[in-house]
Design a protein around this motif. Structure first.
Motif, short mmCIF file in Angstrom:
data_model
loop_
_atom_site.label_atom_id
_atom_site.label_comp_id
_atom_site.label_asym_id
_atom_site.label_seq_id
_atom_site.Cartn_x
_atom_site.Cartn_y
_atom_site.Cartn_z
N HIS A 118 0.81 -1.22 0.00
CA HIS A 118 0.00 0.00 0.00
C HIS A 118 0.84 1.27 0.00
O HIS A 118 0.48 2.27 -0.61
CB HIS A 118 -0.92 0.00 1.22
N THR A 119 1.93 1.25 0.73
CA THR A 119 2.81 2.42 0.80
C THR A 119 4.22 1.99 0.41
O THR A 119 4.63 0.86 0.69
CB THR A 119 2.84 3.02 2.22
N ALA A 120 4.95 2.87 -0.22
CA ALA A 120 6.31 2.54 -0.63
C ALA A 120 7.12 3.81 -0.84
O ALA A 120 6.58 4.82 -1.31
CB ALA A 120 6.30 1.71 -1.91
N VAL A 121 8.38 3.73 -0.50
CA VAL A 121 9.29 4.85 -0.75
C VAL A 121 9.42 5.07 -2.25
O VAL A 121 9.41 6.21 -2.73
CB VAL A 121 10.67 4.55 -0.13
N ARG A 127 0.45 2.94 -8.24
CA ARG A 127 0.25 2.64 -6.80
C ARG A 127 0.35 3.91 -5.98
O ARG A 127 -0.43 4.11 -5.03
CB ARG A 127 1.27 1.62 -6.33
N ALA A 128 1.30 4.78 -6.31
CA ALA A 128 1.44 6.04 -5.58
C ALA A 128 0.20 6.90 -5.75
O ALA A 128 -0.25 7.56 -4.80
CB ALA A 128 2.68 6.79 -6.08
N MET A 129 -0.40 6.89 -6.93
CA MET A 129 -1.62 7.65 -7.18
C MET A 129 -2.75 7.16 -6.29
O MET A 129 -3.50 7.96 -5.71
CB MET A 129 -1.99 7.53 -8.65
N VAL A 130 -2.90 5.84 -6.16
CA VAL A 130 -3.96 5.29 -5.31
C VAL A 130 -3.79 5.76 -3.88
O VAL A 130 -4.75 6.23 -3.24
CB VAL A 130 -3.98 3.75 -5.38
N ASP A 131 -2.57 5.67 -3.35
CA ASP A 131 -2.38 6.02 -1.94
C ASP A 131 -2.49 7.53 -1.72
O ASP A 131 -2.88 7.98 -0.65
CB ASP A 131 -1.02 5.51 -1.45
N ARG A 132 -2.16 8.30 -2.73
CA ARG A 132 -2.28 9.76 -2.61
C ARG A 132 -3.74 10.20 -2.65
O ARG A 132 -4.18 11.04 -1.86
CB ARG A 132 -1.50 10.43 -3.74
N ARG A 133 -4.51 9.62 -3.57
CA ARG A 133 -5.90 10.05 -3.74
C ARG A 133 -6.87 9.39 -2.77
O ARG A 133 -7.89 9.99 -2.41
CB ARG A 133 -6.34 9.77 -5.19
N TYR A 134 -6.55 8.18 -2.34
CA TYR A 134 -7.47 7.43 -1.46
C TYR A 134 -6.70 6.85 -0.29
O TYR A 134 -6.60 5.63 -0.14
CB TYR A 134 -8.17 6.33 -2.27
N PRO A 135 -6.11 7.70 0.55
CA PRO A 135 -5.25 7.20 1.62
C PRO A 135 -6.01 6.37 2.66
O PRO A 135 -7.18 6.61 2.94
CB PRO A 135 -4.71 8.50 2.26
N GLY A 136 -5.28 5.37 3.20
CA GLY A 136 -5.86 4.55 4.24
C GLY A 136 -7.16 3.88 3.82
O GLY A 136 -7.37 3.55 2.66
N LEU A 183 8.48 -10.47 0.60
CA LEU A 183 8.43 -9.51 -0.51
C LEU A 183 7.95 -8.14 -0.04
O LEU A 183 8.52 -7.12 -0.41
CB LEU A 183 7.51 -10.02 -1.62
N VAL A 184 6.89 -8.11 0.77
CA VAL A 184 6.29 -6.85 1.23
C VAL A 184 6.43 -6.74 2.74
O VAL A 184 6.00 -7.64 3.47
CB VAL A 184 4.79 -6.78 0.84
N LEU A 191 -2.79 -0.88 6.63
CA LEU A 191 -3.45 0.28 6.04
C LEU A 191 -4.08 1.10 7.14
O LEU A 191 -4.83 0.57 7.98
CB LEU A 191 -4.52 -0.22 5.06
N ASP A 192 -3.81 2.39 7.16
CA ASP A 192 -4.37 3.27 8.19
C ASP A 192 -5.89 3.14 8.26
O ASP A 192 -6.58 3.17 7.23
CB ASP A 192 -4.01 4.72 7.89
N SER A 193 -6.39 2.99 9.48
CA SER A 193 -7.82 2.92 9.79
C SER A 193 -8.49 1.64 9.36
O SER A 193 -9.70 1.49 9.52
CB SER A 193 -8.58 4.12 9.19
#
Length: 225
Positions: A118-121, A127-136, A183-184, A191-193
């Motif tokens: 869900h999150t990655a450096v 994937r970054a777009m998903v976490d930015r637009r729909y966090p947690g 792997l992960v 995932l937050d919440s």
């Protein structure tokens, strides 16, 4: 919670037969329809681009709508393994994506993610777009999110997890000294919440260890209905 149909979106390059034990366990346990979204390795290779995501999410939408129409609750349970879990977070949204608007909350009210990054450096752009637009757990007012992570002790995984794990953890989280499923890392799979479940001795996939998220004895540990 009452039983309802289950729709599964697998992970990157993992073929259908790997998920059959999970599907069989869920079908027997719920006495409901359990479907795996059709996805070939070629389909997964196309997910480097937004239209490749759309190809798979269109199939998710088609099957979710059909299953919800036959569901005793009018809803379905979604399960996403690895990249599939990130993609299903996008499926729930009602914003346009690559010419489609899915609004998956019309049909789904539960989402399990299994070892999903869900999150990655250094996340991929999508994937970054998903976490930015729909966090947690962005749609937690309508959907029960359950995020499942595996944690392998040294020597518990396969040779592949021993070789790939540290390198993958470094790329995802910036460190090699982390718990994860080979792997992960755990911190990325949670995932937050969301309801968080961390399972000791559970690998990312069958190639990473003898017990993974789809092993029936492990499914029994994370399944909440």
């Amino acid at each position: 919670m009452p039983n309802q149909p289950v729709l599964i979106l697998g992970g990157f390059l993992i073929t259908e037969e790997a998920y059959q034990p999970m599907c069989s366990w869920l079908q027997q346990h719920t006495q409901q329809e359990v479907e795996l979204v059709k996805a070939t390795r070629f389909d997964w290779l196309l997910t480097s681009w937004a239209w490749g995501w759309r190809r798979l999410l269109d199939r998710v939408a088609e099957r979710a709508e059909a299953l919800a129409a036959r569901s005793p609750t009018g809803r379905v349970t979604l399960i996403g393994h690895s990249s599939g879990g990130v993609m299903l977070r996008l499926f729930l949204a009602n914003d346009p994506f690559a010419g489609r608007t899915y609004n998956g909350t019309r049909w789904a009210d539960r989402l399990y993610t299994l070892g999903s990054p869900h999150t990655a450096v250094r996340a991929t752009p999508l994937r970054a777009m998903v976490d930015r637009r729909y966090p947690g757990a962005r749609f937690a007012d309508r959907v029960h999110y359950i995020a499942v992570a595996g944690a392998l002790a040294p020597g518990e995984g396969s040779g592949l997890s021993a070789r790939m794990g540290p390198r993958s953890y470094q790329a995802i989280a910036g460190r090699i000294d982390l718990e994860g499923d080979g792997l992960v890392p755990v911190q990325s799979a949670l995932l937050d919440s969301a309801e968080a479940i961390t399972l000791q001795g559970v690998a990312h996939g069958g190639a990473f260890g003898p017990c993974w998220y789809g092993t029936p004895a492990v499914v029994e540990q994370w399944w909440r209905g």
